[in-house]
Design a protein around this motif. Structure first.
Motif, PDB file in Angstrom:
ATOM      1  N   GLN A  40      -3.310   1.415  10.945  1.00 50.56           N
ATOM      2  CA  GLN A  40      -4.139   0.736   9.958  1.00 50.56           C
ATOM      3  C   GLN A  40      -4.206  -0.750  10.301  1.00 50.56           C
ATOM      4  OE1 GLN A  40      -3.305   1.737   5.854  1.00 50.56           O
ATOM      5  NE2 GLN A  40      -2.464   3.714   6.456  1.00 50.56           N
ATOM      6  N   GLY A  41      -5.030  -1.477   9.600  1.00 46.44           N
ATOM      7  CA  GLY A  41      -5.199  -2.902   9.848  1.00 46.44           C
ATOM      8  C   GLY A  41      -3.949  -3.701   9.527  1.00 46.44           C
ATOM      9  N   ASP A  42      -3.922  -4.957  10.000  1.00 47.51           N
ATOM     10  CA  ASP A  42      -2.767  -5.818   9.760  1.00 47.51           C
ATOM     11  C   ASP A  42      -2.517  -6.067   8.279  1.00 47.51           C
ATOM     12  OD1 ASP A  42      -2.171  -6.028  12.418  1.00 47.51           O
ATOM     13  OD2 ASP A  42      -3.017  -8.028  12.678  1.00 47.51           O
ATOM     14  N   ASN A  43      -3.537  -5.937   7.453  1.00 49.37           N
ATOM     15  CA  ASN A  43      -3.364  -6.219   6.027  1.00 49.37           C
ATOM     16  C   ASN A  43      -2.843  -5.017   5.224  1.00 49.37           C
ATOM     17  OD1 ASN A  43      -5.767  -4.892   6.435  1.00 49.37           O
ATOM     18  ND2 ASN A  43      -6.850  -5.959   4.806  1.00 49.37           N
ATOM     19  N   ALA A  44      -2.593  -3.878   5.881  1.00 56.09           N
ATOM     20  CA  ALA A  44      -2.016  -2.719   5.185  1.00 56.09           C
ATOM     21  C   ALA A  44      -0.574  -3.049   4.779  1.00 56.09           C
ATOM     22  CB  ALA A  44      -2.027  -1.492   6.095  1.00 56.09           C
ATOM     23  N   PRO A  45      -0.125  -2.668   3.629  1.00 59.25           N
ATOM     24  CA  PRO A  45      -0.729  -1.785   2.642  1.00 59.25           C
ATOM     25  C   PRO A  45      -1.584  -2.521   1.609  1.00 59.25           C
ATOM     26  CG  PRO A  45       1.470  -2.279   1.938  1.00 59.25           C
ATOM     27  CD  PRO A  45       1.248  -3.007   3.256  1.00 59.25           C
ATOM     28  N   PHE A  46      -1.811  -3.811   1.828  1.00 51.98           N
ATOM     29  CA  PHE A  46      -2.532  -4.612   0.844  1.00 51.98           C
ATOM     30  C   PHE A  46      -4.034  -4.568   1.071  1.00 51.98           C
ATOM     31  CE2 PHE A  46       1.704  -6.489   1.418  1.00 51.98           C
ATOM     32  CZ  PHE A  46       2.213  -6.200   0.172  1.00 51.98           C
ATOM     33  N   ASP A  47      -4.512  -3.556   1.764  1.00 55.36           N
ATOM     34  CA  ASP A  47      -5.938  -3.403   2.002  1.00 55.36           C
ATOM     35  C   ASP A  47      -6.585  -2.528   0.933  1.00 55.36           C
ATOM     36  OD1 ASP A  47      -4.584  -1.140   2.803  1.00 55.36           O
ATOM     37  OD2 ASP A  47      -5.679  -0.891   4.678  1.00 55.36           O
ATOM     38  N   GLN A  48      -5.857  -2.299  -0.140  1.00 53.81           N
ATOM     39  CA  GLN A  48      -6.388  -1.558  -1.274  1.00 53.81           C
ATOM     40  C   GLN A  48      -5.855  -2.180  -2.551  1.00 53.81           C
ATOM     41  OE1 GLN A  48      -4.786   2.484  -1.195  1.00 53.81           O
ATOM     42  NE2 GLN A  48      -3.197   1.760   0.189  1.00 53.81           N
ATOM     43  N   GLU A  49      -6.508  -1.922  -3.642  1.00 53.25           N
ATOM     44  CA  GLU A  49      -6.114  -2.512  -4.920  1.00 53.25           C
ATOM     45  C   GLU A  49      -4.738  -1.995  -5.338  1.00 53.25           C
ATOM     46  OE1 GLU A  49      -7.967  -1.980  -9.183  1.00 53.25           O
ATOM     47  OE2 GLU A  49      -9.250  -3.245  -7.921  1.00 53.25           O
ATOM     48  N   PHE A  50      -3.920  -2.892  -5.862  1.00 58.65           N
ATOM     49  CA  PHE A  50      -2.614  -2.507  -6.380  1.00 58.65           C
ATOM     50  C   PHE A  50      -2.242  -3.461  -7.501  1.00 58.65           C
ATOM     51  CE2 PHE A  50      -1.633  -5.753  -3.339  1.00 58.65           C
ATOM     52  CZ  PHE A  50      -0.546  -6.420  -3.862  1.00 58.65           C
TER      53      PHE A  50
END
Length: 121
Positions: A40-50
């Motif tokens: 996944q991208g470098d911003n995973a796991p923050f690449d989705q709303e939480f």
């Protein structure tokens, strides 16, 4: 990545993403832990709303708040500690000039049962 309070116009933190959070957190240094965001991208796991949920706990009978300190209105050996606190609440509430929950810091800690020991603030 950024955080905001109430609306995106009120950004309070902006962090450039130059490497994966897995690497940034130091978890890649432990070969016994598999990267759940591999590929996944470098911003995973923050690449989705939480959401972060903050909770306020008051009381306890485990000795954390010593009996007699700070006007504590129950004792650790009381079988009615909750009722003791609840009965004194109107008196205590009068001392709250401007009640608010203020969060000074957030600490994210890895579950050490998975074999890791990384902690980041």
């Amino acid at each position: 990545m950024y955080t905001y309070i109430d609306s995106e116009d009120n950004k309070v933190l902006s962090v450039p993403i130059n490497e994966s959070f897995w690497t940034k957190g130091g978890w890649d240094e432990n070969p016994d832990i598999d990267n759940p965001w591999l590929g996944q991208g470098d911003n995973a796991p923050f690449d989705q709303e939480f959401y972060l949920i903050f909770n306020l706990a008051v009381g306890g009978t485990n000795g954390y708040f010593p009996d007699g300190d700070g006007g504590k209105m129950w004792t650790d050996d009381s079988t009615t500690a909750f009722a003791d606190f609840n009965n004194a609440l109107p008196t205590v509430a009068e001392t709250w000039d401007s009640p608010a929950l203020q969060i000074r810091s957030v600490v994210v800690t890895q579950d050490t049962s998975a074999g890791g020991s990384v902690s980041r603030k």
